[in-house]
Motif scaffolding. Structure first.
Motif, PDB file in Angstrom:
ATOM      1  N   ILE A   1      32.161  53.521  58.516  1.00 32.42           N
ATOM      2  CA  ILE A   1      33.419  54.247  58.366  1.00 32.42           C
ATOM      3  C   ILE A   1      33.638  54.942  59.698  1.00 32.42           C
ATOM      4  CG2 ILE A   1      34.678  56.069  57.175  1.00 32.42           C
ATOM      5  CD1 ILE A   1      33.026  55.469  54.683  1.00 32.42           C
TER       6      ILE A   1
ATOM      7  N   VAL B   1      40.015  58.677  59.437  1.00 36.81           N
ATOM      8  CA  VAL B   1      39.167  57.486  59.385  1.00 36.81           C
ATOM      9  C   VAL B   1      39.998  56.279  59.779  1.00 36.81           C
ATOM     10  CG1 VAL B   1      37.576  58.446  57.677  1.00 36.81           C
ATOM     11  CG2 VAL B   1      39.583  57.163  56.910  1.00 36.81           C
TER      12      VAL B   1
ATOM     13  N   PHE C   1      37.255  49.212  55.403  1.00 35.72           N
ATOM     14  CA  PHE C   1      36.458  49.604  56.558  1.00 35.72           C
ATOM     15  C   PHE C   1      35.747  48.365  57.095  1.00 35.72           C
ATOM     16  CE2 PHE C   1      36.628  53.537  53.983  1.00 35.72           C
ATOM     17  CZ  PHE C   1      37.342  54.311  54.888  1.00 35.72           C
TER      18      PHE C   1
ATOM     19  N   LEU D   1      33.198  56.697  51.349  1.00 33.36           N
ATOM     20  CA  LEU D   1      34.075  57.681  51.998  1.00 33.36           C
ATOM     21  C   LEU D   1      33.901  59.060  51.367  1.00 33.36           C
ATOM     22  CD1 LEU D   1      36.307  58.486  53.960  1.00 33.36           C
ATOM     23  CD2 LEU D   1      37.976  57.617  52.293  1.00 33.36           C
TER      24      LEU D   1
END
Length: 199
Positions: A56, A77, A90, A182
């Motif tokens: 991430i 992010v 991601f 996350l």
């Protein structure tokens, strides 16, 4: 007699790397080879499950205070599109036998998202079912504190990248296991900020 390269050396040569060249006092970053790894001949499996690693990528948006001083802002992010569609996720990919988990995570992030940085302590391990293959994979995720965003990277022509807030990423990301990773990152960063400020 021909020259034969070991499989590991061949992969190193195929993989891209960066070289700094100093010309007239100015450093220029030159991409020596721009190619993603392909194939599954070095892919790791554990009890039939493909081993997948990813990152991430994150940074803190810089905010200016009223006196013009830069202050650390909101956590952002980096999401990327899938190669074959608009699904956002991601960066992640196969962990291969000639690299550590962290090396694989960084390689995949550079190849797919075009960012470099510091791979930090693992966010965890998830078992998930691949939507495209219908098989189970073991996914390992790491935070990557971004310190460089590249203009050119191996999968630039196949993927879009987008910096978003953590809350936006939770809404946009297509994979539940990545959303859980996350949440671990956001919780970890929040705890570190609280400890740093003594609040």
């Amino acid at each position: 007699m021909g020259l034969f390269l070991s499989r590991k050396l061949a992969n190193i040569l195929i993989s891209f790397y960066w070289k700094k060249v100093k010309i007239a006092g100015v450093q220029i970053e030159e991409m020596v080879s721009l190619a993603s790894r392909t194939g599954r001949h070095l892919q790791r499996y554990d009890k039939g499950c493909r081993q997948v690693v990813g990152c991430i990528p994150y940074r803190y948006r810089k905010n200016s205070t009223s006196d013009g001083v830069a202050a650390e802002g909101e956590l952002e992010v980096l999401l990327i599109s899938s190669q074959k569609g608009n699904a956002m996720m991601f960066p992640k990919g196969g962990w291969e036998t000639d690299e550590s988990m962290e090396e694989a995570a960084l390689r995949e992030t550079i190849e797919e998202a075009g960012v470099k940085g510091e791979v930090q302590k693992s966010l965890g391990h998830w078992r998930y079912k691949s939507k495209s293959q219908g098989t189970y994979h073991d996914g390992f995720m790491f935070p990557l504190l971004v310190n460089e965003q590249l203009e050119s990277w191996p999968e630039k022509n196949f993927r879009q990248r987008n910096w978003v807030s953590a809350s936006e990423a939770k809404d946009i990301c297509q994979h539940g296991w990545m959303k859980e990773a996350l949440e671990v990152l956001v919780s970890r960063e929040t705890c570190m900020k609280v400890e740093a400020t003594g609040a």
